[in-house]
Design an enzyme around this catalytic site. Sequence first.
Site, PDB file in Angstrom:
ATOM      1  N   SER A 194      -9.216  -9.910 -19.272  1.00  0.00           N
ATOM      2  CA  SER A 194      -9.806 -10.196 -17.958  1.00  0.00           C
ATOM      3  C   SER A 194     -11.196 -10.795 -18.101  1.00  0.00           C
ATOM      4  O   SER A 194     -11.716 -11.402 -17.162  1.00  0.00           O
ATOM      5  CB  SER A 194      -9.871  -8.932 -17.101  1.00  0.00           C
ATOM      6  OG  SER A 194     -10.829  -8.016 -17.620  1.00  0.00           O
ATOM      7  N   ALA A 227     -13.826  -0.513 -16.014  1.00  0.00           N
ATOM      8  CA  ALA A 227     -13.071  -0.149 -17.216  1.00  0.00           C
ATOM      9  C   ALA A 227     -11.896  -1.112 -17.474  1.00  0.00           C
ATOM     10  O   ALA A 227     -11.226  -1.543 -16.532  1.00  0.00           O
ATOM     11  CB  ALA A 227     -12.560   1.285 -17.082  1.00  0.00           C
ATOM     12  N   GLY A 230     -14.073  -5.668 -19.540  1.00  0.00           N
ATOM     13  CA  GLY A 230     -13.959  -7.110 -19.764  1.00  0.00           C
ATOM     14  C   GLY A 230     -15.037  -7.915 -19.059  1.00  0.00           C
ATOM     15  O   GLY A 230     -15.601  -8.849 -19.633  1.00  0.00           O
ATOM     16  N   ASP A 246     -16.635   3.168 -12.875  1.00  0.00           N
ATOM     17  CA  ASP A 246     -15.184   3.344 -12.961  1.00  0.00           C
ATOM     18  C   ASP A 246     -14.899   4.756 -13.458  1.00  0.00           C
ATOM     19  O   ASP A 246     -15.593   5.261 -14.348  1.00  0.00           O
ATOM     20  CB  ASP A 246     -14.566   2.322 -13.925  1.00  0.00           C
ATOM     21  CG  ASP A 246     -13.085   2.115 -13.676  1.00  0.00           C
ATOM     22  OD1 ASP A 246     -12.331   3.114 -13.717  1.00  0.00           O
ATOM     23  OD2 ASP A 246     -12.668   0.966 -13.447  1.00  0.00           O
ATOM     24  N   ASP A 266     -16.143   6.256  -7.858  1.00  0.00           N
ATOM     25  CA  ASP A 266     -15.267   5.332  -7.139  1.00  0.00           C
ATOM     26  C   ASP A 266     -16.069   4.094  -6.746  1.00  0.00           C
ATOM     27  O   ASP A 266     -17.122   4.199  -6.105  1.00  0.00           O
ATOM     28  CB  ASP A 266     -14.723   6.040  -5.893  1.00  0.00           C
ATOM     29  CG  ASP A 266     -13.733   5.189  -5.111  1.00  0.00           C
ATOM     30  OD1 ASP A 266     -13.623   3.972  -5.382  1.00  0.00           O
ATOM     31  OD2 ASP A 266     -13.061   5.737  -4.215  1.00  0.00           O
ATOM     32  N   ASP A 282     -13.657  -6.494  -9.973  1.00  0.00           N
ATOM     33  CA  ASP A 282     -12.271  -6.917 -10.186  1.00  0.00           C
ATOM     34  C   ASP A 282     -11.344  -5.731  -9.956  1.00  0.00           C
ATOM     35  O   ASP A 282     -10.577  -5.333 -10.834  1.00  0.00           O
ATOM     36  CB  ASP A 282     -12.104  -7.481 -11.609  1.00  0.00           C
ATOM     37  CG  ASP A 282     -10.730  -8.107 -11.834  1.00  0.00           C
ATOM     38  OD1 ASP A 282     -10.091  -8.499 -10.842  1.00  0.00           O
ATOM     39  OD2 ASP A 282     -10.297  -8.193 -13.000  1.00  0.00           O
ATOM     40  N   LYS A 311      -7.113 -10.132  -4.586  1.00  0.00           N
ATOM     41  CA  LYS A 311      -5.689 -10.188  -4.886  1.00  0.00           C
ATOM     42  C   LYS A 311      -4.952 -10.623  -3.626  1.00  0.00           C
ATOM     43  O   LYS A 311      -5.136 -10.029  -2.554  1.00  0.00           O
ATOM     44  CB  LYS A 311      -5.180  -8.823  -5.338  1.00  0.00           C
ATOM     45  CG  LYS A 311      -6.090  -8.097  -6.327  1.00  0.00           C
ATOM     46  CD  LYS A 311      -6.221  -8.824  -7.641  1.00  0.00           C
ATOM     47  CE  LYS A 311      -7.134  -8.042  -8.586  1.00  0.00           C
ATOM     48  NZ  LYS A 311      -7.306  -8.714  -9.887  1.00  0.00           N
TER      49      LYS A 311
END
Length: 360
Positions: A194, A227, A230, A246, A266, A282, A311
Amino acid sequence: MASSLTNAPFASGIVVYCRAGFESEAAQELDATAAAAGVAGFARTERNAGFAEFVLTQQGAPDALLRLFGWSRLIFARQSLAVIGQFKALPREDRLTPLLAALPAGFQVGDVWVETPDTDASKPLTAFCRSFNNAFVQQLRRSGALDPRSPWRLHALFPTGERCLLGLALIDHSAPWHQGIPRLKFPREAPSRSTLKLDEALQVLLNAGERERWFKPGMSAVDLGAAPGGWTWQLVRRGLHVTAVDNGPMDEGLMASGLVTHKREDGFRFQPRQRVEWMVCDMVEQPRRVAARMAEWLAAGWCHRSVFNLKLPMKKRYLEVQQAFEAMQATVAAAGRELEIRAKQLYHDREEITVFAQTR
């Protein structure tokens, strides 16, 4: 003398390269752009072709068209070309002559790129494109039509061996990569693939001056949903101090850099104690929820700038993007700020787009 903008051939429309399977979204964006500018014509696509077209009712000046339908202004376009010729049955024994005839006498280009769409069906044409490109360059040079001072680059897009769309790009206002794709190598030290998304995003969505000014050692950033790291890795390699948010584990090598603070929280609840230069995200979640969270950060002034992924759903993807951006604009405007958004479906994206946003 190099070709000016005024002696270029007229264009019959625009063709944009896109990800295979997203031709409909690219066409919707072309239609919306044309409608907003009062340009008469219609978009057309072919399923999984890797490109979409906008056909003009009347021919237009290619430079004006490319500024209106510029690749950097469009979300689903990797490259934009002004179409000056379409050939559906080029003779295999002589493909060059018809293409050369589409260029008016005295018109010069700085370079020529022979390409195929980025599709599985077009991959067998790769070797042909390389050899044909060499022959095209040689013929243009012999005829005096090649001049490195020209602002134009000629593109020959071959969906098949007999079919070609001949187009022009303004070199300084077009994607500088063949097929509109930056060829990036995965760094072995990065925790996940990623990382290539953020690397590509910074090359595509920002210019060289912005990258230099906005990424300096010692700057601060937050990575929501970090996490295994990336995206954090891309920030650390530029010398930024990163708060990685994360509940999952971060890469040990990345943590050993001394530039990462891991918060097991969170990403939709975390709030920074002080303003940071960058926030990246992401997280896999519904696009409107992510967009709302990004707007909250920007409206509150918790970050200067942000890069994040949205997304996309399986249907009405273009509409979903527009509605998400409208909601973001409204949230930030209510806080008395102006919001700039740049977005692109990157080569390393799949069912998503990557967005750069900043307040002014």
